[in-house]
Design a protein around this motif. Structure first.
Motif, PDB file in Angstrom:
ATOM      1  N   LYS A  28       0.439  -0.813   0.016  1.00 49.72           N
ATOM      2  CA  LYS A  28      -0.174   0.105  -0.294  1.00 49.72           C
ATOM      3  C   LYS A  28       1.029   1.080  -0.146  1.00 49.72           C
ATOM      4  O   LYS A  28       0.444   2.223  -0.533  1.00 49.72           O
ATOM      5  N   SER A  33      -3.945  -0.382  -3.089  1.00 50.47           N
ATOM      6  CA  SER A  33      -5.491  -1.589  -3.208  1.00 50.47           C
ATOM      7  C   SER A  33      -5.373  -2.489  -2.303  1.00 50.47           C
ATOM      8  O   SER A  33      -4.346  -2.936  -1.983  1.00 50.47           O
ATOM      9  N   THR A  34      -5.816  -3.206  -2.111  1.00 53.00           N
ATOM     10  CA  THR A  34      -6.181  -4.821  -1.142  1.00 53.00           C
ATOM     11  C   THR A  34      -6.117  -5.905  -2.171  1.00 53.00           C
ATOM     12  O   THR A  34      -6.094  -7.142  -1.596  1.00 53.00           O
ATOM     13  N   ARG A  35      -5.947  -5.305  -3.712  1.00 54.86           N
ATOM     14  CA  ARG A  35      -6.401  -6.692  -4.464  1.00 54.86           C
ATOM     15  C   ARG A  35      -4.529  -7.295  -4.527  1.00 54.86           C
ATOM     16  O   ARG A  35      -4.918  -8.408  -4.998  1.00 54.86           O
ATOM     17  N   TYR A  36      -4.025  -6.779  -3.619  1.00 57.79           N
ATOM     18  CA  TYR A  36      -2.542  -7.903  -4.397  1.00 57.79           C
ATOM     19  C   TYR A  36      -1.554  -8.093  -2.559  1.00 57.79           C
ATOM     20  O   TYR A  36      -1.476  -7.799  -1.545  1.00 57.79           O
ATOM     21  N   ASP A 146       0.114  -5.808 -13.404  1.00 58.68           N
ATOM     22  CA  ASP A 146       0.289  -7.326 -12.626  1.00 58.68           C
ATOM     23  C   ASP A 146       0.912  -8.401 -12.795  1.00 58.68           C
ATOM     24  O   ASP A 146       1.648  -8.354 -14.429  1.00 58.68           O
ATOM     25  N   ASN A 148      -0.991 -11.125 -13.627  1.00 62.80           N
ATOM     26  CA  ASN A 148      -1.771 -12.163 -14.532  1.00 62.80           C
ATOM     27  C   ASN A 148      -1.931 -12.706 -15.530  1.00 62.80           C
ATOM     28  O   ASN A 148      -0.750 -12.109 -16.046  1.00 62.80           O
ATOM     29  N   ASP A 152      -3.556  -6.499 -16.131  1.00 61.07           N
ATOM     30  CA  ASP A 152      -3.995  -5.146 -15.708  1.00 61.07           C
ATOM     31  C   ASP A 152      -2.856  -4.121 -15.796  1.00 61.07           C
ATOM     32  O   ASP A 152      -1.675  -4.567 -15.800  1.00 61.07           O
ATOM     33  N   LYS A 185     -12.558  -4.125 -14.430  1.00 59.15           N
ATOM     34  CA  LYS A 185     -11.034  -4.300 -13.823  1.00 59.15           C
ATOM     35  C   LYS A 185     -10.392  -3.413 -13.045  1.00 59.15           C
ATOM     36  O   LYS A 185     -10.078  -3.915 -11.922  1.00 59.15           O
ATOM     37  N   SER A 188     -11.970  -3.472  -9.650  1.00 59.00           N
ATOM     38  CA  SER A 188     -11.927  -5.018  -8.526  1.00 59.00           C
ATOM     39  C   SER A 188     -10.472  -4.376  -7.738  1.00 59.00           C
ATOM     40  O   SER A 188      -9.967  -4.641  -6.799  1.00 59.00           O
ATOM     41  N   THR A 189      -9.866  -3.060  -8.399  1.00 58.92           N
ATOM     42  CA  THR A 189      -8.572  -2.568  -7.925  1.00 58.92           C
ATOM     43  C   THR A 189      -8.652  -1.431  -7.407  1.00 58.92           C
ATOM     44  O   THR A 189      -8.073  -1.393  -6.494  1.00 58.92           O
ATOM     45  N   ARG A 289      -8.309 -16.798 -11.131  1.00 56.83           N
ATOM     46  CA  ARG A 289      -8.700 -16.615  -9.697  1.00 56.83           C
ATOM     47  C   ARG A 289      -8.347 -17.323  -9.366  1.00 56.83           C
ATOM     48  O   ARG A 289      -8.962 -16.838  -8.543  1.00 56.83           O
TER      49      ARG A 289
END
Length: 292
Positions: A28, A33-36, A146, A148, A152, A185, A188-189, A289
């Motif tokens: 952070k 973001s809390t995505r990673y 990212d 994936n 993204d 997308k 979601s981030t 996912r």
């Protein structure tokens, strides 16, 4: 995280010492973001405005006596000495030719077409964000991609818009709605951008190779090509230009190091390569996912 640690170790082995691995809440510091669960920060990296870059290069070329002819596509290459390039309204002859059209050379390099595939990627750009919100999303103004399979990528622009890209359309077809494809997308981030307006959306093609390595080479000793950057064209094409210039000047070693890389045809040939690639991408996207 294992993949990021492996990349850091590999790059450091070859002299890149400006890398920092972040884990958990440390992320952070760079991305709000809390995505990673982790990140690899390249402190030598940066981001740029690609259109301004190419416009500046055009000015530099013309200042050195070069000429640029827009809206005059090459429709056929007649190999020989000299090479003859046919256009809709005329033809040009040249002792040496460099083919640098990447994903936009359909029909001009037929022997290579089975070994690469045009793919589309899409980008949206938000309305200008407040300085406070922009700083919350990307506190240190880093450009991000990212890990994936269908990755993204995003960054802030000079006027505090968030530019967000991603997705792949195999075969290079444009999405019917770029915003509909990319906005989920982005949210979601950064869910806090739900009410933010998207001002711009566009797409373009890159050229994908099976091994994700670029294709350098020559045809009949006087037609050079460099293509297939697989999504890394802004950086790799500049290296390509330097190496092509070197080999035309007689210093061939670095160009040949790339030219000797073996390239296999895309699975399925021209008819099946798009559906087979899409099936493979679906498989790896499911792995992403499921965090497998």
């Amino acid at each position: 995280m294992g993949r990021l640690k492996g990349s850091k170790s590999l790059w450091e082995r070859y002299g890149h010492q400006q890398l920092e691995l972040l884990e958990g809440e440390e992320v952070k510091r760079e991305v709000g973001s809390t995505r990673y669960v982790g990140a690899l920060v390249d402190h030598s990296g940066g981001h740029l405005h690609p259109l301004n870059l190419v416009l500046g290069q055009a000015v530099a070329l013309e200042s050195l006596g070069g000429k640029i002819f827009e809206h005059s596509p090459v429709t056929r290459v007649e190999h020989g000495e000299p090479v003859t390039l046919h256009t809709p309204k005329g033809r040009v002859t040249a002792q040496r030719v460099v083919m640098a059209g990447n994903a936009y050379l359909q029909g001009l390099l037929p022997k290579l077409e089975s070994k690469a595939m045009p793919c589309g990627t899409q980008i949206i750009t938000t309305e200008p964000l407040s300085a406070e919100l922009a700083a919350r999303l990307l506190p240190n103004d880093k450009a991000v991609e990212d890990c994936n399979y269908l990755l993204d990528y995003y960054r802030l622009t000079a006027d505090n818009r968030l530019l967000y890209g991603g997705g792949v359309n195999y075969g290079g077809q444009a999405s019917s709605s770029i915003e509909a494809a990319i906005r989920p997308k982005m949210l979601s981030t950064f869910p806090e951008l739900g009410d933010v307006r998207v001002d711009y959306a566009w797409s373009g093609n890159f050229l994908l190779t099976l091994n994700r390595l670029p294709q350098f080479g020559r045809i009949n000793s006087n037609v050079y090509y460099a293509q297939g950057y697989s999504g890394h064209g802004v950086t790799c094409s500049h290296l390509a230009g330097k190496l092509v210039a070197e080999t035309i000047s007689g210093e061939e070693a670095r160009f040949e190091a790339f030219a000797q890389i073996s390239h296999l045809p895309m699975p399925g040939g021209r008819l099946l390569r798009v559906p087979l690639s899409a099936m493979g991408a679906w498989f790896y996207a499911m792995r992403d996912r499921l965090a497998v």
